[in-house]
Design an enzyme around this catalytic site. Structure first.
Site, PDB file in Angstrom:
ATOM      1  N   HIS A  97      -3.208   7.414   2.401  1.00 29.44           N
ATOM      2  CA  HIS A  97      -3.580   6.126   1.802  1.00 29.44           C
ATOM      3  C   HIS A  97      -5.008   5.828   2.234  1.00 29.44           C
ATOM      4  O   HIS A  97      -5.351   5.946   3.414  1.00 29.44           O
ATOM      5  CB  HIS A  97      -2.616   5.049   2.299  1.00 29.44           C
ATOM      6  CG  HIS A  97      -3.098   3.658   2.012  1.00 29.44           C
ATOM      7  ND1 HIS A  97      -3.596   3.294   0.786  1.00 29.44           N
ATOM      8  CD2 HIS A  97      -3.168   2.551   2.806  1.00 29.44           C
ATOM      9  CE1 HIS A  97      -3.951   2.021   0.824  1.00 29.44           C
ATOM     10  NE2 HIS A  97      -3.711   1.555   2.041  1.00 29.44           N
ATOM     11  N   CYS A 131       0.810  -1.232   0.000  1.00 28.21           N
ATOM     12  CA  CYS A 131       0.000   0.000   0.000  1.00 28.21           C
ATOM     13  C   CYS A 131       0.838   1.275   0.000  1.00 28.21           C
ATOM     14  O   CYS A 131       0.324   2.352  -0.293  1.00 28.21           O
ATOM     15  CB  CYS A 131      -0.954   0.016   1.185  1.00 28.21           C
ATOM     16  SG  CYS A 131      -2.102  -1.353   1.173  1.00 28.21           S
ATOM     17  N   ASN A 145     -10.086  -0.004  -0.234  1.00 29.45           N
ATOM     18  CA  ASN A 145      -8.616   0.065  -0.226  1.00 29.45           C
ATOM     19  C   ASN A 145      -8.081  -0.485  -1.548  1.00 29.45           C
ATOM     20  O   ASN A 145      -8.160  -1.688  -1.801  1.00 29.45           O
ATOM     21  CB  ASN A 145      -8.091  -0.747   0.964  1.00 29.45           C
ATOM     22  CG  ASN A 145      -6.579  -0.665   1.104  1.00 29.45           C
ATOM     23  OD1 ASN A 145      -5.878  -0.200   0.208  1.00 29.45           O
ATOM     24  ND2 ASN A 145      -6.080  -1.124   2.234  1.00 29.45           N
TER      25      ASN A 145
END
Ligand code: ACO
Length: 318
Positions: free
Chosen positions: A245, A113, A275
């Site tokens: 993020h 990520c 996500n």
């Protein structure tokens, strides 16, 4: 001063939308549980035969159109991904071919990520050292191919998408002011796949200790942000925008609070696409640039944490 300016921004989300209610028909979960714990309402899912390189190519085309950069100007393509089309060749070389770019070089970065922040940092270093002048930096994922769709603890969290920026060498104040990268492999087991080419010749599915990830994410991203702000003698509230993020609204809110930011200064898109790992920061950036919130010269702080753990931050004068 030679800097890497964000010249163009683009993104792409696959057509198919899977809402929390759709998911609740397949696994033992509810729209309320997902929304309350994560802030996620829906995620986009790549179609059969639609690969990470396809998402990346579309996001890149949008970013190139956004700034009118010619394909012949691109010196480097970096794709941050943890869901490559194939184990090899790199997704970046496949994107190079799909875009029709014949010059330069292309490679992938795998930092889960945090991939986009890592890729941005690598491209910035190459630009400031004079090795290249123009880079296409892409975060792209088909994370839906990495989740166990029967595991309610993880499948509700992820989605597919891509975002891209065109970085150009530029003399002046605008551009990437600094980036700060970290990792600590002691946390490898907290978030990982159950497979890999060397481990068992499989792709595997996501396995995660959600509570520990949550706890570490807030602490470690705060550390990366502090180092960044300290370097520039800035307080959190002096930043115009936080683009975190997009993993979980509760983690995002905790970071915004730590920095003393108003909710309006924090770009949140996790509700719309869940996500998307390395794609989430450029996806959020594109939304806030295109809807007119982010303007020239605004100060943007990006931060991320991902499997490894890897984490980092970047400060950008847009
Ligand atoms: N629907 C309904 N119930 C669920 C679901 C679901 N989708 N998932 C888990 N539960 C249940 C569990 O089984 C458990 O039930 P039990 O008490 O009967 O055993 C209960 O909910 C609580 O489970 P926890 O895992 O303790 O729930 P928690 O409050 O920690 O929330 C969550 C889970 C949302 C994953 C949270 O830990 C989190 O957000 N962690 C961060 C993880 C993350 O964002 N990862 C993304 C990758 S890393 C990154 O990008 C930063």
């Amino acid at each position: 001063m030679l800097r890497s300016r964000l010249q163009g921004v683009g993104s792409y989300l696959p057509e198919k939308i899977l809402t929390n209610k759709d998911l609740a028909k397949a696994v033992d979960t509810t729209d309320e549980w997902i929304l309350q714990r994560t802030g996620i309402k829906q995620r986009h899912i790549a179609a059969d035969g639609e690969y990470t390189s396809d998402l990346a190519t579309k996001a890149a085309q949008n970013a190139l159109e956004d700034c009118g950069t010619a394909l012949t100007d691109i010196d480097t393509i970096i794709v941050a991904t943890t869901s490559p089309d194939l184990t090899f060749p790199s997704t970046a070389t496949i994107v190079q071919e799909k875009l029709g770019i014949k010059q330069g070089f292309a490679f992938d970065i795998q930092a889960a990520c945090s991939g986009f922040v890592y890729a941005l940092s690598m491209a910035d270093s190459m630009i400031r050292s004079g090795q290249i002048r123009t880079a296409l930096v892409i975060g792209a994922e088909t994370f839906s191919r990495l989740v166990d769709w029967e595991d309610r603890r993880t499948c509700v969290l992820f989605g597919d998408g891509a975002g891209a920026v065109v970085l150009k060498a530029h003399e002046g104040e605008r551009g990437i002011l600094s980036s700060h990268l970290f990792s600590d492999g002691a946390y490898c087991d907290f978030l990982k796949t159950t497979g890999g080419p060397a481990f068992n010749k499989m792709v595997g599915v996501v396995e995660m200790n959600g509570r520990e990830v949550f706890k570490q994410a807030v602490g470690k991203m705060a550390e990366a942000v502090k180092q960044c702000l300290d370097q520039h003698g800035l307080m959190g509230h002096e930043v115009d925008w936080l683009i975190p993020h997009q993993a979980n609204k509760r983690i995002i809110d905790a970071m915004g609070d730590k920095l003393g930011l108003k909710a309006e200064q924090v770009v949140v898109t996790v509700d719309q696409h869940a996500n998307t790992s390395a794609a989430s920061i450029p996806l959020a950036l594109d939304v806030a640039v295109k809807d007119g919130r982010i303007k020239e010269n605004d100060l943007i702080l990006m931060e991320a944490l991902g499997a490894g753990f890897t984490w980092g931050s970047a400060l950008v004068r847009f």
